[in-house]
Write a protein that holds these residues in place. Structure first.
Motif, PDB file in Angstrom:
ATOM      1  N   VAL A   1      19.476  11.277 -13.782  1.00 40.76           N
ATOM      2  CA  VAL A   1      19.099   9.934 -13.336  1.00 40.76           C
ATOM      3  C   VAL A   1      19.160   8.954 -14.500  1.00 40.76           C
ATOM      4  CG1 VAL A   1      17.230   8.522 -12.414  1.00 40.76           C
ATOM      5  CG2 VAL A   1      17.657  10.791 -11.450  1.00 40.76           C
ATOM      6  N   ALA A   2      18.651   9.351 -15.661  1.00 44.46           N
ATOM      7  CA  ALA A   2      18.655   8.474 -16.832  1.00 44.46           C
ATOM      8  C   ALA A   2      20.075   8.105 -17.245  1.00 44.46           C
ATOM      9  CB  ALA A   2      17.934   9.160 -17.998  1.00 44.46           C
ATOM     10  N   GLU A   3      20.977   9.062 -17.174  1.00 47.54           N
ATOM     11  CA  GLU A   3      22.371   8.785 -17.548  1.00 47.54           C
ATOM     12  C   GLU A   3      23.007   7.788 -16.587  1.00 47.54           C
ATOM     13  OE1 GLU A   3      24.103  12.645 -17.589  1.00 47.54           O
ATOM     14  OE2 GLU A   3      23.471  13.095 -19.654  1.00 47.54           O
ATOM     15  N   VAL A   4      22.691   7.897 -15.306  1.00 52.54           N
ATOM     16  CA  VAL A   4      23.233   6.960 -14.319  1.00 52.54           C
ATOM     17  C   VAL A   4      22.673   5.563 -14.553  1.00 52.54           C
ATOM     18  CG1 VAL A   4      23.281   6.378 -11.869  1.00 52.54           C
ATOM     19  CG2 VAL A   4      23.682   8.725 -12.588  1.00 52.54           C
TER      20      VAL A   4
ATOM     21  N   GLU B   1       1.820  17.818 -16.122  1.00 53.46           N
ATOM     22  CA  GLU B   1       2.675  16.634 -16.106  1.00 53.46           C
ATOM     23  C   GLU B   1       3.476  16.647 -14.812  1.00 53.46           C
ATOM     24  OE1 GLU B   1       3.701  13.219 -16.698  1.00 53.46           O
ATOM     25  OE2 GLU B   1       2.631  14.080 -18.385  1.00 53.46           O
ATOM     26  N   PRO B   2       2.906  16.136 -13.706  1.00 53.36           N
ATOM     27  CA  PRO B   2       3.598  16.200 -12.418  1.00 53.36           C
ATOM     28  C   PRO B   2       4.964  15.527 -12.459  1.00 53.36           C
ATOM     29  CG  PRO B   2       1.318  15.521 -12.140  1.00 53.36           C
ATOM     30  CD  PRO B   2       1.605  15.487 -13.611  1.00 53.36           C
ATOM     31  N   VAL B   3       5.850  16.004 -11.609  1.00 50.80           N
ATOM     32  CA  VAL B   3       7.204  15.465 -11.549  1.00 50.80           C
ATOM     33  C   VAL B   3       7.176  13.977 -11.230  1.00 50.80           C
ATOM     34  CG1 VAL B   3       9.385  15.581 -10.298  1.00 50.80           C
ATOM     35  CG2 VAL B   3       8.195  17.687 -10.929  1.00 50.80           C
ATOM     36  N   PHE B   4       6.280  13.563 -10.314  1.00 47.09           N
ATOM     37  CA  PHE B   4       6.211  12.153  -9.951  1.00 47.09           C
ATOM     38  C   PHE B   4       5.917  11.291 -11.176  1.00 47.09           C
ATOM     39  CE2 PHE B   4       4.102   8.295  -8.670  1.00 47.09           C
ATOM     40  CZ  PHE B   4       4.816   7.870  -7.569  1.00 47.09           C
ATOM     41  N   SER B   5       4.967  11.732 -12.012  1.00 40.93           N
ATOM     42  CA  SER B   5       4.596  10.953 -13.194  1.00 40.93           C
ATOM     43  C   SER B   5       5.754  10.838 -14.166  1.00 40.93           C
ATOM     44  CB  SER B   5       3.390  11.587 -13.893  1.00 40.93           C
ATOM     45  OG  SER B   5       2.274  11.619 -13.042  1.00 40.93           O
ATOM     46  N   GLN B   6       6.505  11.924 -14.334  1.00 40.51           N
ATOM     47  CA  GLN B   6       7.647  11.887 -15.241  1.00 40.51           C
ATOM     48  C   GLN B   6       8.722  10.930 -14.735  1.00 40.51           C
ATOM     49  OE1 GLN B   6       7.939  16.414 -15.372  1.00 40.51           O
ATOM     50  NE2 GLN B   6       8.551  15.885 -17.445  1.00 40.51           N
ATOM     51  N   ALA B   7       8.984  10.979 -13.437  1.00 37.87           N
ATOM     52  CA  ALA B   7       9.987  10.085 -12.863  1.00 37.87           C
ATOM     53  C   ALA B   7       9.537   8.636 -12.974  1.00 37.87           C
ATOM     54  CB  ALA B   7      10.238  10.455 -11.401  1.00 37.87           C
ATOM     55  N   TRP B   8       8.263   8.387 -12.701  1.00 39.43           N
ATOM     56  CA  TRP B   8       7.741   7.019 -12.801  1.00 39.43           C
ATOM     57  C   TRP B   8       7.868   6.497 -14.232  1.00 39.43           C
ATOM     58  CZ3 TRP B   8       3.823   5.070 -15.845  1.00 39.43           C
ATOM     59  CH2 TRP B   8       3.436   3.754 -15.577  1.00 39.43           C
ATOM     60  N   ARG B   9       7.515   7.335 -15.201  1.00 40.95           N
ATOM     61  CA  ARG B   9       7.582   6.895 -16.592  1.00 40.95           C
ATOM     62  C   ARG B   9       9.019   6.627 -17.014  1.00 40.95           C
ATOM     63  NH1 ARG B   9       4.062  10.126 -18.291  1.00 40.95           N
ATOM     64  NH2 ARG B   9       5.405  11.802 -18.995  1.00 40.95           N
ATOM     65  N   LEU B  10       9.962   7.421 -16.503  1.00 47.36           N
ATOM     66  CA  LEU B  10      11.370   7.197 -16.808  1.00 47.36           C
ATOM     67  C   LEU B  10      11.818   5.824 -16.316  1.00 47.36           C
ATOM     68  CD1 LEU B  10      14.311   8.002 -17.531  1.00 47.36           C
ATOM     69  CD2 LEU B  10      14.450   9.058 -15.260  1.00 47.36           C
ATOM     70  N   VAL B  11      11.543   5.514 -15.044  1.00 47.79           N
ATOM     71  CA  VAL B  11      11.988   4.248 -14.472  1.00 47.79           C
ATOM     72  C   VAL B  11      11.254   3.073 -15.116  1.00 47.79           C
ATOM     73  CG1 VAL B  11      12.214   2.892 -12.359  1.00 47.79           C
ATOM     74  CG2 VAL B  11      12.581   5.373 -12.296  1.00 47.79           C
ATOM     75  N   ALA B  12       9.951   3.207 -15.318  1.00 50.10           N
ATOM     76  CA  ALA B  12       9.181   2.127 -15.928  1.00 50.10           C
ATOM     77  C   ALA B  12       9.648   1.864 -17.364  1.00 50.10           C
ATOM     78  CB  ALA B  12       7.693   2.458 -15.912  1.00 50.10           C
ATOM     79  N   GLY B  13       9.933   2.934 -18.106  1.00 52.25           N
ATOM     80  CA  GLY B  13      10.416   2.766 -19.473  1.00 52.25           C
ATOM     81  C   GLY B  13      11.780   2.096 -19.515  1.00 52.25           C
ATOM     82  N   TRP B  14      12.652   2.487 -18.573  1.00 53.93           N
ATOM     83  CA  TRP B  14      13.979   1.867 -18.509  1.00 53.93           C
ATOM     84  C   TRP B  14      13.866   0.388 -18.156  1.00 53.93           C
ATOM     85  CZ3 TRP B  14      16.419   0.014 -13.965  1.00 53.93           C
ATOM     86  CH2 TRP B  14      17.736  -0.398 -14.146  1.00 53.93           C
ATOM     87  N   LEU B  15      13.010   0.042 -17.218  1.00 56.11           N
ATOM     88  CA  LEU B  15      12.822  -1.368 -16.860  1.00 56.11           C
ATOM     89  C   LEU B  15      12.265  -2.154 -18.048  1.00 56.11           C
ATOM     90  CD1 LEU B  15      11.349  -1.078 -13.243  1.00 56.11           C
ATOM     91  CD2 LEU B  15      13.593  -1.976 -13.890  1.00 56.11           C
ATOM     92  N   GLY B  16      11.407  -1.526 -18.841  1.00 56.99           N
ATOM     93  CA  GLY B  16      10.896  -2.208 -20.025  1.00 56.99           C
ATOM     94  C   GLY B  16      11.984  -2.544 -21.023  1.00 56.99           C
ATOM     95  N   GLU B  17      13.055  -1.751 -21.029  1.00 55.15           N
ATOM     96  CA  GLU B  17      14.172  -2.012 -21.941  1.00 55.15           C
ATOM     97  C   GLU B  17      15.120  -3.079 -21.399  1.00 55.15           C
ATOM     98  OE1 GLU B  17      16.090   1.689 -22.567  1.00 55.15           O
ATOM     99  OE2 GLU B  17      14.438   2.578 -23.716  1.00 55.15           O
ATOM    100  N   VAL B  18      15.383  -3.036 -20.091  1.00 56.60           N
ATOM    101  CA  VAL B  18      16.413  -3.925 -19.539  1.00 56.60           C
ATOM    102  C   VAL B  18      15.858  -5.253 -19.034  1.00 56.60           C
ATOM    103  CG1 VAL B  18      17.960  -2.019 -18.962  1.00 56.60           C
ATOM    104  CG2 VAL B  18      16.268  -2.774 -17.272  1.00 56.60           C
ATOM    105  N   VAL B  19      14.580  -5.298 -18.663  1.00 52.02           N
ATOM    106  CA  VAL B  19      13.959  -6.569 -18.243  1.00 52.02           C
ATOM    107  C   VAL B  19      12.602  -6.717 -18.933  1.00 52.02           C
ATOM    108  CG1 VAL B  19      15.132  -6.999 -16.054  1.00 52.02           C
ATOM    109  CG2 VAL B  19      13.211  -5.411 -16.111  1.00 52.02           C
ATOM    110  N   PRO B  20      12.601  -6.788 -20.270  1.00 51.56           N
ATOM    111  CA  PRO B  20      11.317  -6.880 -20.991  1.00 51.56           C
ATOM    112  C   PRO B  20      10.552  -8.148 -20.670  1.00 51.56           C
ATOM    113  CG  PRO B  20      13.166  -7.345 -22.461  1.00 51.56           C
ATOM    114  CD  PRO B  20      13.753  -6.839 -21.183  1.00 51.56           C
ATOM    115  N   GLU B  21      11.259  -9.171 -20.158  1.00 47.43           N
ATOM    116  CA  GLU B  21      10.579 -10.429 -19.830  1.00 47.43           C
ATOM    117  C   GLU B  21       9.748 -10.339 -18.562  1.00 47.43           C
ATOM    118  OE1 GLU B  21      14.847 -10.772 -18.195  1.00 47.43           O
ATOM    119  OE2 GLU B  21      13.723  -9.742 -19.783  1.00 47.43           O
ATOM    120  N   ALA B  22       9.971  -9.311 -17.767  1.00 47.63           N
ATOM    121  CA  ALA B  22       9.184  -9.136 -16.545  1.00 47.63           C
ATOM    122  C   ALA B  22       7.775  -8.696 -16.915  1.00 47.63           C
ATOM    123  CB  ALA B  22       9.833  -8.096 -15.643  1.00 47.63           C
ATOM    124  N   PRO B  23       6.765  -9.190 -16.223  1.00 46.87           N
ATOM    125  CA  PRO B  23       5.396  -8.745 -16.501  1.00 46.87           C
ATOM    126  C   PRO B  23       5.285  -7.227 -16.381  1.00 46.87           C
ATOM    127  CG  PRO B  23       5.392 -10.635 -15.021  1.00 46.87           C
ATOM    128  CD  PRO B  23       6.820 -10.202 -15.149  1.00 46.87           C
TER     129      PRO B  23
END
Length: 215
Positions: free
Chosen positions: A91-94, A145-167
């Motif tokens: 998912v991260a690579e995509v 470390e549930p799978v849901f938490s890992q997936a959430w952290r992946l997406v949230a971290g990626w959004l922090g990189e690509v749209v850092p201006e978003a709250p």
């Protein structure tokens, strides 16, 4: 035969020393056991996986398996950890391969849903979860470390990189929505994979709002 020279200014590469024989054997044995556990769980579900069968198929002794994994639950935990890493890496690579945030979100969800349908292990877990009768499911939700938490952290971290201006709250909310909707579509798939991916991406875009702009 021409010898290869390092490029000017390049540092010489240092090769990692090989593992001691006992460490190498443990790694190889662990990989064999997990490979056979993956195969058995994919074919018949985790309920049908037995340590005795794994020992026979992996050609190792049961005491060796217990020494490495602790018990049958330890094998399940290791297997889920391995498959979660593989799944989220894909998912991260995509996500990283797309310039447009909406396109990346749609592609990431599409990849996750397609992989859930294609991968026999994930398909077996999801199919059993629909009937509520597979003992491997708790490993997905109740690990430290549930799978849901890992997936959430992946997406949230990626959004922090690509749209850092978003709250930050909006980014976290969008990540939560993406993961929950993707899991929902895995458990209750619709007829159109592309439309499902597009809907999830549009919903996340609505949460992020104007910050996406032309991204």
């Amino acid at each position: 035969m021409r010898s290869e020279r390092p490029l000017p200014g390049a540092r010489p590469t240092t090769e990692q020393p090989p593992d001691p024989p006992r460490v190498a054997w443990r790694k190889e044995m662990r990989a064999r056991v997990l490979r056979e556990a993956w195969q058995l769980a994919s074919e018949a579900g985790w309920d049908r996986v037995r340590v005795a069968d794994l020992a026979q198929r992996a050609e190792v002794s049961r005491p060796s398996i217990y020494a490495e994994f602790g018990d049958r639950a330890g094998i399940g935990t290791a297997l889920v950890h391995q498959e979660t890493e593989r799944f989220l890496l894909g998912v991260a690579e995509v996500l990283a391969a797309r310039d447009s945030v909406p396109a990346a979100l749609e592609a990431g969800v599409h990849h996750a849903l397609a992989e859930a349908a294609r991968n026999p292990f994930i398909r077996a877990v999801v199919t059993a979860a629909r009937g509520g009768n597979d003992a491997l499911l708790p490993f997905l939700t109740s690990r430290p470390e549930p799978v849901f938490s890992q997936a959430w952290r992946l997406v949230a971290g990626w959004l922090g990189e690509v749209v850092p201006e978003a709250p930050e709250g909006r980014r976290e909310e969008a990540a939560d929505l993406v993961v929950r909707l993707a899991v929902s579509h895995m458990l209750l798939p619709g007829p159109d994979l592309g439309e499902a991916s597009s809907r999830v991406a549009r919903a996340a875009g609505a949460v992020l709002g104007k910050v996406l702009g032309g991204k």
